[in-house]
Design a protein around this motif. Structure first.
Motif, PDB file in Angstrom:
ATOM      1  N   LEU A 182       0.809  -1.217   0.000  1.00  0.00           N
ATOM      2  CA  LEU A 182       0.000   0.000   0.000  1.00  0.00           C
ATOM      3  C   LEU A 182       0.839   1.263   0.000  1.00  0.00           C
ATOM      4  N   SER A 183       2.148   1.110   0.148  1.00  0.00           N
ATOM      5  CA  SER A 183       3.020   2.273   0.293  1.00  0.00           C
ATOM      6  C   SER A 183       2.905   3.234  -0.885  1.00  0.00           C
ATOM      7  N   TYR A 184       2.890   2.708  -2.107  1.00  0.00           N
ATOM      8  CA  TYR A 184       2.828   3.560  -3.297  1.00  0.00           C
ATOM      9  C   TYR A 184       1.519   4.348  -3.359  1.00  0.00           C
ATOM     10  N   TYR A 185       0.421   3.694  -3.012  1.00  0.00           N
ATOM     11  CA  TYR A 185      -0.893   4.327  -3.134  1.00  0.00           C
ATOM     12  C   TYR A 185      -1.164   5.338  -2.018  1.00  0.00           C
ATOM     13  N   LEU A 186      -0.519   5.149  -0.874  1.00  0.00           N
ATOM     14  CA  LEU A 186      -0.739   6.055   0.256  1.00  0.00           C
ATOM     15  C   LEU A 186       0.327   7.137   0.368  1.00  0.00           C
ATOM     16  N   ASP A 187       1.271   7.146  -0.561  1.00  0.00           N
ATOM     17  CA  ASP A 187       2.348   8.133  -0.498  1.00  0.00           C
ATOM     18  C   ASP A 187       1.853   9.581  -0.528  1.00  0.00           C
ATOM     19  N   PRO A 188       0.766   9.916  -1.233  1.00  0.00           N
ATOM     20  CA  PRO A 188       0.293  11.317  -1.209  1.00  0.00           C
ATOM     21  C   PRO A 188      -0.066  11.827   0.177  1.00  0.00           C
ATOM     22  N   TYR A 189      -0.320  10.943   1.127  1.00  0.00           N
ATOM     23  CA  TYR A 189      -0.718  11.355   2.475  1.00  0.00           C
ATOM     24  C   TYR A 189       0.470  11.417   3.431  1.00  0.00           C
ATOM     25  N   ARG A 190       1.668  11.306   2.896  1.00  0.00           N
ATOM     26  CA  ARG A 190       2.876  11.295   3.732  1.00  0.00           C
ATOM     27  C   ARG A 190       3.008  12.562   4.566  1.00  0.00           C
ATOM     28  N   GLY A 191       2.513  13.685   4.069  1.00  0.00           N
ATOM     29  CA  GLY A 191       2.672  14.951   4.772  1.00  0.00           C
ATOM     30  C   GLY A 191       1.745  15.141   5.957  1.00  0.00           C
ATOM     31  N   PHE A 192       0.813  14.223   6.182  1.00  0.00           N
ATOM     32  CA  PHE A 192      -0.087  14.331   7.326  1.00  0.00           C
ATOM     33  C   PHE A 192       0.730  14.369   8.613  1.00  0.00           C
ATOM     34  N   TYR A 193       0.329  15.209   9.566  1.00  0.00           N
ATOM     35  CA  TYR A 193       1.158  15.483  10.748  1.00  0.00           C
ATOM     36  C   TYR A 193       1.560  14.209  11.483  1.00  0.00           C
ATOM     37  N   PHE A 194       0.621  13.317  11.741  1.00  0.00           N
ATOM     38  CA  PHE A 194       0.913  12.128  12.539  1.00  0.00           C
ATOM     39  C   PHE A 194       1.752  11.104  11.782  1.00  0.00           C
ATOM     40  N   PHE A 195       1.962  11.332  10.474  1.00  0.00           N
ATOM     41  CA  PHE A 195       2.806  10.436   9.693  1.00  0.00           C
ATOM     42  C   PHE A 195       4.241  10.940   9.605  1.00  0.00           C
ATOM     43  N   ARG A 196       4.495  12.143  10.099  1.00  0.00           N
ATOM     44  CA  ARG A 196       5.824  12.744   9.979  1.00  0.00           C
ATOM     45  C   ARG A 196       6.682  12.403  11.194  1.00  0.00           C
ATOM     46  N   LYS A 197       7.979  12.477  11.009  1.00  0.00           N
ATOM     47  CA  LYS A 197       8.909  12.200  12.097  1.00  0.00           C
ATOM     48  C   LYS A 197       8.801  13.227  13.211  1.00  0.00           C
ATOM     49  N   GLU A 198       8.312  14.434  12.890  1.00  0.00           N
ATOM     50  CA  GLU A 198       8.234  15.495  13.877  1.00  0.00           C
ATOM     51  C   GLU A 198       7.012  15.390  14.785  1.00  0.00           C
ATOM     52  N   SER A 199       6.112  14.440  14.545  1.00  0.00           N
ATOM     53  CA  SER A 199       4.899  14.334  15.349  1.00  0.00           C
ATOM     54  C   SER A 199       5.256  14.004  16.797  1.00  0.00           C
ATOM     55  N   PHE A 200       4.418  14.456  17.724  1.00  0.00           N
ATOM     56  CA  PHE A 200       4.716  14.234  19.135  1.00  0.00           C
ATOM     57  C   PHE A 200       4.634  12.746  19.485  1.00  0.00           C
ATOM     58  N   LEU A 201       3.830  11.969  18.750  1.00  0.00           N
ATOM     59  CA  LEU A 201       3.767  10.537  19.014  1.00  0.00           C
ATOM     60  C   LEU A 201       5.098   9.873  18.702  1.00  0.00           C
ATOM     61  N   ASN A 202       5.739  10.324  17.631  1.00  0.00           N
ATOM     62  CA  ASN A 202       7.034   9.749  17.275  1.00  0.00           C
ATOM     63  C   ASN A 202       8.131  10.232  18.216  1.00  0.00           C
ATOM     64  N   GLN A 203       8.103  11.523  18.570  1.00  0.00           N
ATOM     65  CA  GLN A 203       9.165  12.101  19.386  1.00  0.00           C
ATOM     66  C   GLN A 203       9.090  11.649  20.843  1.00  0.00           C
ATOM     67  N   TRP A 204       7.872  11.550  21.384  1.00  0.00           N
ATOM     68  CA  TRP A 204       7.709  11.300  22.818  1.00  0.00           C
ATOM     69  C   TRP A 204       7.312   9.869  23.157  1.00  0.00           C
ATOM     70  N   PHE A 205       6.907   9.102  22.161  1.00  0.00           N
ATOM     71  CA  PHE A 205       6.501   7.729  22.441  1.00  0.00           C
ATOM     72  C   PHE A 205       7.359   6.713  21.695  1.00  0.00           C
ATOM     73  N   VAL A 206       7.406   6.800  20.365  1.00  0.00           N
ATOM     74  CA  VAL A 206       8.130   5.791  19.587  1.00  0.00           C
ATOM     75  C   VAL A 206       9.617   5.799  19.936  1.00  0.00           C
ATOM     76  N   LYS A 207      10.218   6.979  19.971  1.00  0.00           N
ATOM     77  CA  LYS A 207      11.650   7.044  20.271  1.00  0.00           C
ATOM     78  C   LYS A 207      11.960   6.653  21.709  1.00  0.00           C
ATOM     79  N   LEU A 208      10.959   6.697  22.569  1.00  0.00           N
ATOM     80  CA  LEU A 208      11.135   6.304  23.965  1.00  0.00           C
ATOM     81  C   LEU A 208      10.327   5.048  24.278  1.00  0.00           C
ATOM     82  N   SER A 209      10.057   4.247  23.257  1.00  0.00           N
ATOM     83  CA  SER A 209       9.148   3.112  23.424  1.00  0.00           C
ATOM     84  C   SER A 209       9.666   2.102  24.445  1.00  0.00           C
ATOM     85  N   TRP A 210      10.960   1.852  24.459  1.00  0.00           N
ATOM     86  CA  TRP A 210      11.460   0.902  25.437  1.00  0.00           C
ATOM     87  C   TRP A 210      11.321   1.443  26.860  1.00  0.00           C
TER      88      TRP A 210
END
Length: 315
Positions: free
Chosen positions: A86-114
């Motif tokens: 599905l990666s090719y077909y969903l690529d237009p939505y890459r800019g959505f906030y929660f899909f970006r590396k700068e999102s707070f979920l990625n910064q405060w949860f994923v990177k600190l998941s352990w």
């Protein structure tokens, strides 16, 4: 027509009399007791006074945590194939906030998941040790030992990933040997970047499922405890501590759901297919080697084998 007109006041009068005798036959507003409770075979007394919706949250969280880890591990291999397709077909939505590396979920949860996974499980084990601190502390140490093994696994695998990235890094122009120089010259710096997020999110999720087995063992042991001469601790303190442990179970379930959601984003928008697949492979392999090969045969053992309450019940 006249007969119907003369009977209608009488029927209305009878209805009013019925309502006056049984006012519960007509309710204008639903109360919390009208909400059906979840089909759980055991409703602890401390939960009977809370809203049924909260009971449903606990029930669904427990059902999520009871998914067999081997089923979840197999699911991840299928998930990486589906998400990559599905990666090719969903690529237009890459800019959505929660899909970006700068999102707070990625910064405060994923990177600190352990860290999130480690400390929530550590809190659970601490409460377990508080409930059964009568000479069986060695069994609690085994629980903590598995977390330390998990920490060592996380550190070792991520270090291997960094080494692979370092040894495979190349600039499109061989004259530049560092990423800074290569990109400053307008060239492309490429390297083999195994998905560390895929590895860690899967490893944390499977570890939560395995360690949550102890929660259900504690509940089972609590149901078996029918001591009528229980003291103040068993009657007042213990039910509240068990309630906190159930809150931790809900938090762990939500955390595992978040890890799965962020994993889907990673498998769709980041890395190549082989890099995603290897991240998934190492995550499942880390779980398999510890919980299916090591712990069933050697110290510190599996979670369900070291529950202090069950040991007390069987003795």
């Amino acid at each position: 027509m006249e007969a119907q007109r003369t009977r209608s006041p009488m029927s209305s009068r009878r209805s009013l009399e019925d309502l006056s005798r049984n006012p519960n036959t007509m309710k204008t507003k639903a109360s919390p007791s009208d909400v059906p409770t979840p089909p759980d075979h055991y409703a602890p007394p401390v939960l009977q006074g809370i809203h049924p919706i909260l009971q449903w949250v606990l029930y669904l969280s427990k059902r999520f945590l009871q998914v067999p880890p081997i089923v979840k591990a197999s699911f991840y291999f299928g998930l990486v194939i589906i998400c990559s397709s599905l990666s090719y077909y969903l690529d237009p939505y890459r800019g959505f906030y929660f899909f970006r590396k700068e999102s707070f979920l990625n910064q405060w949860f994923v990177k600190l998941s352990w860290g999130w996974t480690f400390y929530l499980l550590l809190a659970f084990f601490a409460l377990a040790g508080y409930l059964e601190s009568d000479g069986r502390i060695k069994k609690i140490k085994r629980n903590v030992a598995r977390l330390l093994v998990g920490t060592a696994t996380w550190y070792f695998v991520t270090t291997v990933f960094v080494r692979i990235e370092h040894h495979t890094a190349r600039c499109s122009v061989m004259d530049y040997h560092s990423r800074k120089e290569c990109e400053a010259a307008g060239q492309t710096w490429s390297y083999f970047d195994i998905s560390g997020h895929a590895f860690l999110l899967i490893y944390c999720s499977l570890l939560i499922l395995e360690e949550s087995r102890a929660f259900f063992k504690w509940e089972k042991a609590d149901r078996l405890d029918t001591d009528e001469d229980a003291g103040k601790f068993d009657q007042e303190i213990k039910p509240r501590v068990l309630l906190v442990m159930r809150v931790l179970a809900v938090a762990l379930a939500m955390l595992a759901m978040l890890w799965d959601g962020m994993l889907v984003i990673t498998l769709i928008y980041y890395h190549s297919f082989i890099q995603r697949f290897m991240g998934v492979f190492f995550g499942v392999a880390g779980w398999f080697l510890t919980y299916k090969v090591w712990y069933p045969n050697y110290w510190p053992g599996l979670p369900e084998d070291v529950s202090p309450l069950l040991t007390a019940q069987s003795s």
